[in-house]
Design an enzyme around this catalytic site. Structure first.
Site, PDB file in Angstrom:
ATOM      1  CE  LYS A   1      53.159  36.700  33.891  1.00  0.00           C
ATOM      2  NZ  LYS A   1      54.329  37.033  33.062  1.00  0.00           N
TER       3      LYS A   1
ATOM      4  NE  ARG B   1      64.220  36.621  37.348  1.00  0.00           N
ATOM      5  CZ  ARG B   1      64.507  37.256  36.231  1.00  0.00           C
ATOM      6  NH1 ARG B   1      65.517  38.119  36.191  1.00  0.00           N
ATOM      7  NH2 ARG B   1      63.824  37.029  35.132  1.00  0.00           N
TER       8      ARG B   1
END
Ligand code: BES
Ligand code: MN
Ligand code: ZN
Length: 500
Positions: free
Chosen positions: A278, A352
């Site tokens: 990130k 996920r």
């Protein structure tokens, strides 16, 4: 801080501070009128002079009112009935306790009739009042060397009509349980990533189980998960020195043969993005990436406190997402517990990956419903901002129950579609499914990924990325998703009771 419900003559009530309401424009509520009569119009005179009009959140402290036992009378502006939404209610309660804090008041009696909300359901008013009051008194100090000073306020009494006492007491008890659950979730969320690790979450769960006879906790370590084939969950933590954990908390409040309701929380205790690193700005906020797990933990505490007559299993998929020479790389293919293979095109779409194996794992409980709670996508903030979570579900009934529960508990959610058309965005040339679906409909494709692992039961996914914490000066975890989850379970427990 102690809460109490009372029903008594407010003019003779001994208290540091008696709170009565003024509606807009300059209308005394029933309790305020009673008080005004006792003090021979002294309150009405203040209104006539225009010192307070009743705008929502206005506060005016009066002293030395004749024939009144209370040391102070606080007039609280309630606005108009029509505009008294849950948000306005929250701001009224916030203003009230702000005033009480600044006056160093130790005990308060609140006589707002049934006027603090748009509807006059006294149970709900108490629930939300306690929830909002407790939220205002939460202070984080765990990692500060100067500890927060405990609130001066010791006693909060709510004055209600005698035929409302029972309802109000129920609201108080449930409200306290939900508020405590929220505080637990906030504290876990606020703890930094170097303290709140997957192992720390495990210890918290074991402590919870120690406190209740009807709660059991089982921790699956990396070896156990390996054995079960949970390679997708494990792939997220391979770059980290912190071992991943699957935490299973079983609350048995119902009959042994009753199907459990299962909550699955995303517990990424820090999300750097992994090799798909990130950007640096605000990356500290990724310590909040375990807020789904925190809301499961808070909810388990709350339902145990409320002794809900049902079976609930809380599961936390905990891992730390770090880049290293051991980390999963873009393009890596892993096999999930279900047998499906996943091409990990972006290691930052890790939520996920931990959830899919946990969702397969919970099949063994023959669940009545499964709800996962996750700070899953930045895209949900684009869609719904910081106001509502998103719900996506393979069951219309479950989605509707959650929307209704969120509405009642002032913890709103809004549905996004999970139509088949979106599924093809996850096609991969190298595995059964890719872990990202491109820039469009990011929250939906994330849920579509999860949907591939939840076909065997009724399932809903709550994306709480927009509501789990606040930014800026008030930076901190919100405790949200605890109210909606508690409400859903309370409603379900009530339905179960009715069926028995
Ligand atoms: N934890 C983040 C989601 C997130 C981002 C929550 C910002 C709150 C604020 C999640 O793991 C993530 O990184 N999601 C990616 C998915 C993308 C790579 C498909 C995102 O939303 O950018
Ligand atoms: Mn991520
Ligand atoms: Zn994440």
């Amino acid at each position: 801080m102690e809460f109490e419900i009372i029903s008594s003559d407010i003019s003779t009530l001994t208290t540091e501070c008696l709170v009565v309401g003024v509606e807009e424009t300059s209308i005394l509520t029933a309790s305020a009128q009673l008080l005004d009569k006792a003090c021979e119009g002294a309150i009405q005179a203040v209104l006539n002079d225009g010192d307070i009009t009743g705008k929502a959140g206005q506060c005016l402290v009066l002293r030395n009112l004749p024939n009144i036992s209370a040391k102070r009378v606080l007039l609280l502006g309630l606005g108009t009935q029509k505009k008294r939404t849950d948000t306005v209610h929250k701001s009224i309660i916030k203003a009230l306790f702000g005033q009480i804090k600044s006056n160093n008041i130790t005990d308060v009696a609140i006589a707002l009739d049934d006027k603090v909300n748009k509807d006059n359901d006294i149970y709900r008013q108490l629930r939300l009042s306690v929830q909002n009051a407790c939220a205002g008194f939460y202070q984080y100090d765990e990692t500060k060397s100067t500890k927060a000073t405990p609130p001066v306020l010791q006693n909060i009494r709510f004055v209600v009509a005698s035929d409302q006492v029972e309802n109000a007491e129920d609201g108080l008890l449930d409200g306290t349980a939900v508020a405590n659950g929220m505080s637990i979730a906030r504290e876990l969320g606020n703890l930094p990533g170097n303290i709140c690790t997957p192992t720390y979450l495990s210890k918290e769960a074991l402590d919870l189980a120690d406190g209740y006879d009807n709660i059991e906790c089982e921790i699956l370590d990396e070896a156990a998960m390996h054995e079960l084939g949970m390679h997708c969950l494990l792939s997220v933590g391979t770059g980290s020195a912190e071992p991943s954990q699957l935490i299973v908390i079983k609350y048995s409040g119902g009959k042994t043969d009753e199907q459990p309701h299962v909550l699955v929380g995303k517990g990424v205790t820090f999300d750097t993005g992994g090799i798909s690193l990130k950007p640096g700005a605000a990356m500290d906020e990724m310590k909040f990436d375990m807020c789904g797990a925190a809301s499961v933990m808070g909810t388990m505490h709350a339902i145990a406190e409320m002794e809900l007559p049902m079976n609930v299993i809380g599961v936390i998929a905990a891992a730390e997402n770090m880049p290293s020479d051991k980390a999963t790389k873009p393009g890596d293919v892993v096999t999930t517990m279900s047998g499906k293979t996943v091409e990990i095109l972006n290691t930052d779409a890790e939520g996920r990956l931990v959830l899919c194996d946990a969702l397969t794992y919970v099949e063994r409980f023959n669940p009545k419903t499964v709800i996962d709670i996750a700070t899953l996508t930045g895209a949900v903030i684009v869609a719904l901002g910081h106001t509502a979570s998103a719900v996506m579900s393979n069951s219309d009934a479950l989605a509707n129950e959650l929307i209704e529960a969120g509405e009642y508990a002032a913890d709103r959610t809004w549905r996004l579609p999970l139509w088949d058309e979106y599924q093809e965005l996850l096609d991969s040339n190298f595995a059964d499914i890719a872990n990202i679906g491109g820039p469009a409909a990011g929250s939906i494709t994330a849920a579509c990924f999860l949907a591939r692992f939840t076909e065997k039961y009724d399932w809903a996914h709550l994306d709480i990325a927009g509501i789990a914490w606040s930014k800026g000066k008030e930076k901190g975890a919100s405790g949200r998703a605890v109210p909606i989850l508690c409400q859903y379970l309370m409603n379900t427990a009530a339905d179960l009771q009715a069926q028995r």
